[in-house]
Design an enzyme around this catalytic site. Sequence first.
Site, PDB file in Angstrom:
ATOM      1  N   GLU A   1      -2.417   7.608  -4.996  1.00  0.00           N
ATOM      2  CA  GLU A   1      -2.836   6.933  -6.232  1.00  0.00           C
ATOM      3  C   GLU A   1      -4.314   7.101  -6.553  1.00  0.00           C
ATOM      4  O   GLU A   1      -4.717   6.935  -7.705  1.00  0.00           O
ATOM      5  CB  GLU A   1      -2.488   5.436  -6.180  1.00  0.00           C
ATOM      6  CG  GLU A   1      -3.324   4.621  -5.199  1.00  0.00           C
ATOM      7  CD  GLU A   1      -2.987   3.125  -5.231  1.00  0.00           C
ATOM      8  OE1 GLU A   1      -1.799   2.779  -5.101  1.00  0.00           O
ATOM      9  OE2 GLU A   1      -3.931   2.323  -5.381  1.00  0.00           O
TER      10      GLU A   1
ATOM     11  N   ARG B   1       0.859  -1.189   0.000  1.00  0.00           N
ATOM     12  CA  ARG B   1       0.000   0.000   0.000  1.00  0.00           C
ATOM     13  C   ARG B   1       0.893   1.236   0.000  1.00  0.00           C
ATOM     14  O   ARG B   1       1.900   1.283   0.709  1.00  0.00           O
ATOM     15  CB  ARG B   1      -0.908   0.037   1.233  1.00  0.00           C
ATOM     16  CG  ARG B   1      -2.110  -0.894   1.171  1.00  0.00           C
ATOM     17  CD  ARG B   1      -3.145  -0.470   0.131  1.00  0.00           C
ATOM     18  NE  ARG B   1      -4.279  -1.380   0.082  1.00  0.00           N
ATOM     19  CZ  ARG B   1      -4.361  -2.457  -0.701  1.00  0.00           C
ATOM     20  NH1 ARG B   1      -3.366  -2.757  -1.514  1.00  0.00           N
ATOM     21  NH2 ARG B   1      -5.437  -3.219  -0.692  1.00  0.00           N
TER      22      ARG B   1
ATOM     23  N   HIS C   1      -0.824  -0.257  -9.711  1.00  0.00           N
ATOM     24  CA  HIS C   1      -1.568  -1.183  -8.844  1.00  0.00           C
ATOM     25  C   HIS C   1      -2.113  -2.374  -9.641  1.00  0.00           C
ATOM     26  O   HIS C   1      -3.320  -2.586  -9.727  1.00  0.00           O
ATOM     27  CB  HIS C   1      -2.710  -0.448  -8.132  1.00  0.00           C
ATOM     28  CG  HIS C   1      -3.084  -1.082  -6.826  1.00  0.00           C
ATOM     29  ND1 HIS C   1      -3.372  -0.359  -5.705  1.00  0.00           N
ATOM     30  CD2 HIS C   1      -3.208  -2.383  -6.465  1.00  0.00           C
ATOM     31  CE1 HIS C   1      -3.680  -1.176  -4.709  1.00  0.00           C
ATOM     32  NE2 HIS C   1      -3.583  -2.421  -5.155  1.00  0.00           N
TER      33      HIS C   1
END
Length: 330
Positions: free
Chosen positions: A262, A233, A294
């Site tokens: 993000e 993360r 991601h």
Amino acid sequence: MKTAVFSARRYDKTMLANANQEGHELRFIEDRLTPATAVLATGCEAVCVFVNDSVDAEVLALLAAQGTRLVATRSTGYNHIDAAAAEQHGIAVVRVTDYSPHSVAEFAVGLLLAVNRKIARASVRTREGNFDLDGLMGFDLHGKTVGVIGTGKIGTIFARIMSGFGCTVVGHDKFHNPAFEALGGRYIGIDELLECSDVVSLHCPLTEETHHIVNADSLARAKRGSILVNTSRGGLVDTEATIGALKTGQLGGLAIDVYEQEASLFFQDLSSTIITDDVIQRLVSFPNVIVTGHQAFFTVEAIGQIMRTTIESITALERGEPLRDRVPRA
Ligand code: NAD
């Protein structure tokens, strides 16, 4: 059961529809879930979200008022959901605990190889007819020390792969995982891990405790020239601090699939717009940084399981059965 599916991309629509053998009424919504878009879930008892949806107290209050009883996230991490607020509003929260951890572990190895051996740079060069090797030198992983922070499902598979490369594997975790120790992994404190590791890979969840677990202090303590890999993360890493460490050469390389800011960037095509986030622009300008959007989870196996589990949770709610993948109550 009527289910609003937020942040729905083409692959979400296809794969979730394929998994939906029960015939739940799926309402696909391309927008992120925010206080402004929550109204789109009106009448939906289940709401299905992804990592950059904002499922905070305000949104949960709106959803509860509209009749939502379940929030199902198509992810393992649930740091984007206020579990305490959900409980107060009588909304159950489920996630997907069991989907191919290999997808993320293998991608982390891929990122490490890409940044260490400059594979993306080399590919760009050869497309332009440039076959020069200057600037493309990496180092052998064999014989190096790899530090794994968070030795759960993904971290332990990553450690196993690195051990296959001939690396010494050390780990840091709140709990000791016998599977990690069985492959020769040795647990040490985080400071020692940073000091001795040529590569550090993050595989712990984002919590209050782990927020900015990599910061200016820890980077100063890290082995000079080491590579940091983050597929977990974005909030685990103080990005500005990594930029500082990259500038001085203290950090030798950075490979990230996740980024603290993000939410406003990832999972969309912004190639025709001006990106106003100067931090990401600075990051991608470094030759020893690789950034992906991601995608570590993005394999056929992982997505198939994520969608099947999500449908199972919705079905369980409809039938009044126990929710297997309920997040720990706050
Ligand atoms: P897991 O629960 O099996 O393992 C997490 C490990 O982190 C556990 O062993 C836990 O004890 C440890 N941990 C918790 N707090 C810690 C701390 N303060 N210091 C050190 N270790 C700590 O989870 P997993 O399935 O291995 O997933 C790990 C993380 O990967 C998820 O939380 C998620 O954030 C991330 N993830 C990313 C993607 C992606 O596509 N990039 C996909 C799936 C998961």
